[in-house]
Design an enzyme around this catalytic site. Structure first.
Site, mmCIF file in Angstrom:
data_model
loop_
_atom_site.group_PDB
_atom_site.id
_atom_site.type_symbol
_atom_site.label_atom_id
_atom_site.label_comp_id
_atom_site.label_asym_id
_atom_site.label_seq_id
_atom_site.Cartn_x
_atom_site.Cartn_y
_atom_site.Cartn_z
ATOM 1 N N ASP A 236 17.235 -15.291 -35.286
ATOM 2 C CA ASP A 236 16.424 -16.425 -35.767
ATOM 3 C C ASP A 236 16.476 -17.652 -34.855
ATOM 4 O O ASP A 236 16.670 -18.780 -35.331
ATOM 5 C CB ASP A 236 16.881 -16.855 -37.172
ATOM 6 N N GLU B 226 8.088 -14.378 -43.381
ATOM 7 C CA GLU B 226 9.082 -15.437 -43.221
ATOM 8 C C GLU B 226 8.983 -15.993 -41.795
ATOM 9 O O GLU B 226 8.065 -15.669 -41.052
ATOM 10 C CB GLU B 226 10.487 -14.872 -43.467
#
Length: 313
Positions: A26, A196
């Protein structure tokens, strides 16, 4: 950290992929104080995700690790699952947005928090002593924040999981929420196939909104994008720009973007899973070039083992 070069890159200093050792995911990418920065999730089981590290570089090739820039012990309301940091600088302060606790309903404590520091390397401390966003609005799990400041100084925070994406405006203090002109605080902007990991950049007056598709633990995890003349959308999905390559790695997704100042030169920083790994937490940080076509569309990114060449700011 460097790797051997191919004949096409003979003699060039290369980053190699992954760019740093260890399990990370991420990544958010920024330029602070004349250096490239990457802020990732420490990729481990949720109960072990209790800190954040960062990496900086002057050339995209050699990276220096800064440990424990934010620790769960400094977040009074946090207990586990610290992930998806997104930093920004404003008025000499550095603000770091993050997700914690992986809440599954409005009955649990957690969501998106904000920490602050005087330096890009931290240490960061919880700025408000509670989550900035702690509830589900329009079905969006409060995770994966991404902060974006527009050319007019307006600060937006994009976030969301569970297939829904929202945007909010931040006040100038960067630690409280503003409302839009109609008085609404939360606006849903979910594009098709959104899962997401939102990310926003601006180029030639257009807003390029990107996000992750698929399951984060699955091989088909990927990145798609949309383009709009407004930071609020609407965002109509154009197509995928990052995905697995069966000969290199799987689960390529949840990324950040670096633009070299004044050069219209772009790099995508992302995580992926090596072909030798099956544990879903075994993710590594990688960087490759991202190119725009003449019509302004984003060309599909070719993931590589070589990474990118040395590039000073």
């Amino acid at each position: 950290m460097t790797t051997g070069s191919t004949s096409a890159n003979e003699g060039k200093k290369l980053s190699g992929n992954p760019i740093v050792p260890g399990w990370y995911a991420d990544p958010e990418a920024r330029i602070f104080e004349g250096r490239y920065w990457i802020y990732p999730t420490y990729s481990a089981p949720y109960d072990e995700q209790l800190h954040l590290d960062a990496f900086h570089s002057s050339d995209l090739v050699e990276w220096t690790k800064v440990t424990n820039i934010l620790e769960m012990s400094s977040i009074s309301w946090g207990k586990r699952a610290l992930w998806a940091p997104s930093p920004i600088e404003r008025d000499g302060k550095y603000y770091l947005y993050f997700a914690a606790n992986d809440i599954q309903s409005n009955d649990e404590l957690g969501g998106i928090g904000v920490a602050v520091s005087d330096r890009p390397e931290g240490p960061f401390r919880d700025a408000i002593g509670k989550p900035l966003i702690d509830k589900f609005y329009y079905g969006a799990q409060p995770i994966d924040p991404h902060v974006f400041i527009d050319d007019d100084g307006t600060a937006y925070l994009y976030y969301g999981g569970w297939g829904h994406c929202n945007v909010v405006k931040l006040n100038e203090d960067m630690v409280s929420l503003d409302s839009f002109e109609d008085g609404i605080t939360f606006v849903e902007i979910t594009p098709d196939h959104f899962v997401e990991g939102p990310c926003m950049i601006k180029r030639n007056g257009l807003y390029y909104f990107m996000w992750a598709e698929g399951g984060w633990g699955e091989p088909d995890y990927s990145v798609a994008y949309a383009v709009s003349p407004s930071p609020m959308g609407p965002f109509e999905r154009v197509g995928k720009i990052l995905q697995q390559n069966a000969e290199i790695a799987t689960s390529a997704g949840h990324h950040g973007i670096i633009e070299v100042p004044g050069a219209d030169e772009w790099y995508i920083v992302y995580h992926r899973r090596p072909l030798t790994e099956t544990d879903r937490n075994h993710r590594v940080l990688c960087i490759d070039r991202m190119h725009f076509a003449e019509d302004g569309s984003i060309e599909p990114v070719q993931i590589t083992f070589e990474g990118v060449s040395e590039r000073l700011i």
